[in-house]
Motif scaffolding. Structure first.
Motif, short mmCIF file in Angstrom:
data_model
loop_
_atom_site.label_atom_id
_atom_site.label_comp_id
_atom_site.label_asym_id
_atom_site.label_seq_id
_atom_site.Cartn_x
_atom_site.Cartn_y
_atom_site.Cartn_z
N THR A 167 -7.55 6.91 -3.23
CA THR A 167 -7.37 7.18 -1.80
C THR A 167 -6.65 6.01 -1.13
O THR A 167 -5.88 6.22 -0.18
CB THR A 167 -8.72 7.42 -1.10
OG1 THR A 167 -9.51 6.21 -1.11
CG2 THR A 167 -9.50 8.53 -1.79
N SER A 168 -6.87 4.80 -1.61
CA SER A 168 -6.13 3.64 -1.08
C SER A 168 -4.64 3.78 -1.40
O SER A 168 -3.78 3.52 -0.55
CB SER A 168 -6.67 2.34 -1.68
OG SER A 168 -8.00 2.12 -1.27
N TYR A 171 -3.13 6.43 0.88
CA TYR A 171 -2.90 5.90 2.23
C TYR A 171 -1.61 5.07 2.26
O TYR A 171 -0.77 5.22 3.15
CB TYR A 171 -4.09 5.04 2.66
CG TYR A 171 -4.03 4.58 4.10
CD1 TYR A 171 -4.65 5.30 5.10
CD2 TYR A 171 -3.34 3.42 4.46
CE1 TYR A 171 -4.61 4.89 6.43
CE2 TYR A 171 -3.28 2.99 5.78
CZ TYR A 171 -3.92 3.74 6.76
OH TYR A 171 -3.85 3.32 8.07
N ARG A 175 2.14 6.19 3.95
CA ARG A 175 2.72 5.33 4.98
C ARG A 175 4.13 4.87 4.60
O ARG A 175 5.04 4.84 5.43
CB ARG A 175 1.79 4.14 5.20
CG ARG A 175 2.26 3.13 6.22
CD ARG A 175 2.37 3.74 7.61
NE ARG A 175 3.09 2.82 8.48
CZ ARG A 175 4.42 2.75 8.55
NH1 ARG A 175 5.18 3.54 7.82
NH2 ARG A 175 4.99 1.88 9.36
N ILE A 214 -10.69 9.12 3.61
CA ILE A 214 -9.80 8.34 4.49
C ILE A 214 -10.13 8.62 5.95
O ILE A 214 -10.01 7.73 6.80
CB ILE A 214 -8.33 8.68 4.19
CG1 ILE A 214 -7.96 8.23 2.78
CG2 ILE A 214 -7.40 8.02 5.22
CD1 ILE A 214 -6.55 8.61 2.36
N LEU A 218 -5.78 10.00 7.93
CA LEU A 218 -5.04 10.82 6.97
C LEU A 218 -4.15 11.82 7.70
O LEU A 218 -2.98 12.02 7.34
CB LEU A 218 -6.02 11.55 6.05
CG LEU A 218 -5.40 12.57 5.08
CD1 LEU A 218 -4.48 11.88 4.09
CD2 LEU A 218 -6.49 13.35 4.34
N THR A 261 -12.00 6.52 10.23
CA THR A 261 -11.36 5.88 9.07
C THR A 261 -11.94 4.49 8.85
O THR A 261 -11.93 3.66 9.76
CB THR A 261 -9.84 5.78 9.28
OG1 THR A 261 -9.30 7.10 9.40
CG2 THR A 261 -9.16 5.05 8.12
N TYR A 265 -8.91 0.58 5.03
CA TYR A 265 -7.61 1.22 4.89
C TYR A 265 -6.56 0.54 5.77
O TYR A 265 -5.39 0.46 5.39
CB TYR A 265 -7.71 2.71 5.23
CG TYR A 265 -8.47 3.49 4.19
CD1 TYR A 265 -7.89 3.83 2.97
CD2 TYR A 265 -9.79 3.88 4.41
CE1 TYR A 265 -8.59 4.53 2.00
CE2 TYR A 265 -10.50 4.58 3.45
CZ TYR A 265 -9.90 4.91 2.25
OH TYR A 265 -10.61 5.59 1.29
#
Length: 465
Positions: A167-168, A171, A175, A214, A218, A261, A265
């Motif tokens: 999930t990191s 993210y 981006r 997230i 997200l 969130t 993150y």
């Protein structure tokens, strides 16, 4: 003579981490070649051996396989100490590492993923943080490529051993894609963004239950990619066909809006050096003596126009991940709202400015006193209030943007957003962030239309509470 890890100017002192690794290597070099000693080391000897092996891996690529086998034979702590050394190198030295050492660092990271080393999730997160937003230089694109290749090739073992690090990565790559899709007709970037897209779509389609961790940001990141066909399909399913994600209990996008969130993150999109400088500014620099620090910050991190997309990430960090203590708030240290006001005046392109304002207000839209932190709201309201006397145009533009979000962000869920904004305003006054909203509603210089809209929201808030 042992090789060097970093490029260092004549006036710069050596990094103590490099010194300790090199000294361990020089001291133990005779023992780093087979046949290896069979004796059981003490804790001090074990740590020294780890440092020596790491230095050997980084500086002797031709012997890396020998060194890694030695490490496998000696590790008694699940590689925890060794991985900790790698994290220290990444956080403290990565931008200055010489190219061959960077290559070896990524190689040994893959080895640590393969053996499910203790702390490897932290190592991967540290490397992700070294990818600089809006930077299209060779070294930065190389790191992007290496990291997306690592996450794609090690998908199975990461999903089994460290699923949340995926999930990191999601993210970060979502981006980065917002930046990479704005660069056209550059084959290297086109190939990279296809790999990033494939990775993001895979986790969104196959492991959406992880993606929910997230939280609401997200949606913010996906919104910035809505013009990309593959992500437009994701967006359509979020709004109209949530069952496509095959997650029990997930029936509406509002469920994501309601998940705050986690601050970890936001740290992923600013480098450790940038974080250090921002925290120094916000905890040590007095209001009135801040201009030279801001000038340095701009030259260091925002001088190239493309790099200014990172201001959005800085805003989310300041609002959601840096919450000063009461002593700092009561002192003459430069407040968060003043830093944000300065960033808004950094000559941002229109689409970047819109994203920055969204980052500033995002938690307002879905604010729930039970799960959200009032400190996330504070910078925006104080910025609008303090800018009334001298920068009324900023206050007008921010309020106008907030009401534009209320009307247009998600028309189907406007009631939820109205409730979030109303709750935010109520809590701001009730908790004493400002004494009263009269400072806005009674301001003659504020747009009459905006005062009317604000009054309407406040009346709705009173009905709800």
């Amino acid at each position: 003579m042992a090789a060097k890890l970093v490029e260092r100017r004549s006036h710069e002192a050596e990094n103590p981490i490099e010194i300790s690794l090199r000294e361990a290597f020089i001291f133990l070099e005779p023992n780093l070649r087979p046949p290896f000693p069979l004796s059981i080391p003490t804790q001090e000897e074990y740590e020294n051996l780890n440092r020596a092996i790491l230095y050997g891996i980084l500086c002797e690529p031709h012997l890396a396989q020998v060194h890694i086998k030695h490490l496998h034979g000696k590790s008694t702590d699940g590689y925890e100490y060794f991985t900790g050394l790698l994290i220290k190198i990444v956080n403290a030295m990565f931008p200055k590492l010489v190219d061959p050492v960077r290559i070896q660092l990524l190689w040994v990271t893959q080895e640590m993923v393969h053996v499910a080393a203790v702390g490897v999730d932290g190592l991967l997160a540290s490397l992700l943080r070294q990818i600089v937003g809006g930077d299209f230089g060779e070294e930065n694109l190389w790191l992007c490529f290496e990291m997306v290749c690592l996450f794609s090739s090690k998908w199975v073992c990461l999903l089994e051993d460290e699923p949340f690090i995926l999930t990191s990565a999601l993210y970060v790559f979502l981006r980065l894609l917002a930046d990479h899709y704005r660069v056209l007709n550059v084959p290297k970037i086109e190939a990279l963004r296809q790999m990033e897209t494939d990775f993001c779509l895979k986790i969104l389609r196959q492991e959406f239950h992880l993606c929910l961790k997230i939280g609401r940001d997200l949606v913010r990141l996906l919104q910035d990619l809505v013009y990309v066909p593959e992500f437009r399909d994701i967006w359509k399913d979020l709004l109209c066909n949530p069952s496509a994600f095959k997650v029990d209990g997930f029936v509406d996008i509002s469920q994501i809006y309601s998940i705050r969130t986690p601050s970890k993150y936001f740290l992923l999109r600013i480098t450790p050096e940038m974080e250090s400088q921002l925290r120094f500014l916000l905890t040590n620099v007095k209001l009135g003596g801040h201009k030279r620090h801001q000038i340095w910050f701009v030259k260091k991190f925002l001088a190239v126009p493309e790099r200014k997309t990172v201001v959005t990430d800085i805003l989310r960090f300041i609002c959601c991940a840096h919450h000063p203590c009461n002593d700092t708030i009561r002192s003459d240290i430069i407040p968060r709202w003043a830093v944000i006001g300065w960033l808004l005046k950094c000559g941002l392109k229109s689409y970047v400015e819109a994203n920055v304002k969204l980052a500033l207000f995002y938690d307002w839209l879905f604010f729930d006193e039970k799960i959200d932190n009032i400190m996330n709201l504070e910078p925006a309201i104080l910025l609008m209030v303090h800018f009334l006397p001298t920068y009324i145009d900023v206050t007008n533009s921010l309020l106008e943007f907030l009401f534009m979000l209320l009307d247009n962000y998600d028309v189907e869920r406007k009631e939820m957003i109205l409730r979030g904004i109303s709750t935010a305003l109520d809590v701001i006054v009730r908790k004493g962030v400002i004494q009263s909203l009269d400072v806005l509603t009674s301001c003659d210089r504020l747009s009459p239309f905006l005062k009317q809209r604000l009054g309407k929201v406040l009346s709705d808030s009173q009905v709800q509470h």
